[in-house]
Design an enzyme around this catalytic site. Structure first.
Site, mmCIF file in Angstrom:
data_model
loop_
_atom_site.group_PDB
_atom_site.id
_atom_site.type_symbol
_atom_site.label_atom_id
_atom_site.label_comp_id
_atom_site.label_asym_id
_atom_site.label_seq_id
_atom_site.Cartn_x
_atom_site.Cartn_y
_atom_site.Cartn_z
ATOM 1 N N ASP A 62 -47.780 3.367 37.734
ATOM 2 C CA ASP A 62 -48.490 4.422 38.435
ATOM 3 C C ASP A 62 -49.885 4.500 37.808
ATOM 4 O OD1 ASP A 62 -48.978 6.920 39.872
ATOM 5 O OD2 ASP A 62 -48.618 7.910 37.964
ATOM 6 N N ASP A 94 -52.507 7.650 38.020
ATOM 7 C CA ASP A 94 -52.907 8.934 37.451
ATOM 8 C C ASP A 94 -51.859 9.470 36.485
ATOM 9 O OD1 ASP A 94 -55.108 10.388 39.838
ATOM 10 O OD2 ASP A 94 -54.376 8.342 39.837
ATOM 11 N N GLU A 111 -55.885 13.010 36.335
ATOM 12 C CA GLU A 111 -55.488 13.077 37.740
ATOM 13 C C GLU A 111 -56.806 13.020 38.513
ATOM 14 O OE1 GLU A 111 -52.646 13.153 39.438
ATOM 15 O OE2 GLU A 111 -51.277 13.182 37.725
ATOM 16 N N SER A 127 -50.609 3.546 43.505
ATOM 17 C CA SER A 127 -51.063 4.897 43.202
ATOM 18 C C SER A 127 -51.142 5.780 44.443
ATOM 19 C CB SER A 127 -52.455 4.824 42.555
ATOM 20 O OG SER A 127 -53.002 6.103 42.375
ATOM 21 N N GLY A 128 -50.749 7.036 44.245
ATOM 22 C CA GLY A 128 -51.011 8.056 45.253
ATOM 23 C C GLY A 128 -52.452 8.528 45.188
ATOM 24 N N LYS A 173 -44.468 3.193 47.355
ATOM 25 C CA LYS A 173 -44.486 2.669 45.988
ATOM 26 C C LYS A 173 -43.314 1.717 45.759
ATOM 27 C CE LYS A 173 -47.115 6.074 43.408
ATOM 28 N NZ LYS A 173 -47.243 6.724 42.108
ATOM 29 N N ASN A 184 -42.904 11.292 42.679
ATOM 30 C CA ASN A 184 -43.139 10.240 43.677
ATOM 31 C C ASN A 184 -43.003 8.831 43.092
ATOM 32 O OD1 ASN A 184 -45.565 10.671 42.226
ATOM 33 N ND2 ASN A 184 -46.761 9.716 43.846
#
Length: 209
Positions: A9, A11, A18, A97-98, A142, A168
């Site tokens: 991931d 952040d 973030e 990544s979101g 993801k 997530n």
């Protein structure tokens, strides 16, 4: 052909920040977006729905402001060392990544990441419109990214490691051969195969095959 694949991931995992909160600072809405991000990472709200509402709060921020955001982005301690260790063992490093391509497209290659995927911010006239451009990278995306990259590299899923901190990330971590909770929320720690306590990515190196 690489021996294994590590998927991180971004952040609060690869990066200390973030990033959406840094962008929100440019809109004067940092605390509001930070609270919404925390709820999403704990799994209290739907990630995609939360992301859309948080991106809406970014409306009006000029793309030029992202230069200031990039200057504030910090890799997590040990990031460069972990990536070097993966490459030394003939592995590959991916990031899903979101967060946003607008930041990762600069940060990921600097750190030596091999491949990455994230959301894109719509900015049709050089100003953020408050919308995500295209499909949202959520928990399902993801997990799908991990299996797609493993297939492309001819790496068995059993030889993949997923490292994340938020709710997530759980599907990706469950899909991987080894799911590592790093700097993680309680729900993630409870479901991970391994919990890394120290916020230093060098702690992941002993887990590499």
């Amino acid at each position: 052909m690489p021996r294994f694949l590590v998927v991180l991931d971004a952040d609060s995992t690869l990066l200390r920040n973030e990033v959406i909160e840094l962008i929100a600072d440019e809109a004067g809405r940092g605390p509001e977006v930070a609270a919404a991000t925390e709820a999403a990472m704990r799994g209290e709200v739907d990630f995609a729905e939360s992301l859309r509402s948080r991106v809406e709060a970014l409306r009006g921020v000029p793309l030029s402001a992202l230069t200031r955001v990039l200057a504030r982005v910090e890799p997590t301690p040990g990031a460069a060392e972990l990536i070097a260790a993966v490459h030394a063992r003939d592995g590959r490093v991916a990031v899903v990544s979101g967060g946003f391509h607008e930041i990762l497209d600069t940060v990921a290659p600097r750190l030596g990441v091999d491949v990455w995927r994230a959301n894109r911010l719509a900015a049709p006239s050089g100003v953020l419109s408050g919308e995500v451009d295209g499909d949202i990278v959520d928990a399902a995306a993801k997990a799908r990214s991990l299996t797609e990259w493993a297939d492309e590299l001819a790496v068995p899923v059993s030889r993949t490691i997923a490292v994340g901190d938020g709710a997530n990330d759980l599907r990706m971590m469950a899909t991987a051969g080894l799911g590592v909770a790093f700097n993680a929320k309680p729900a993630v720690r409870a479901q991970a195969d391994v919990v890394v306590e120290r916020v230093d990515l060098r702690e992941v190196i002993p887990l590499l095959p």
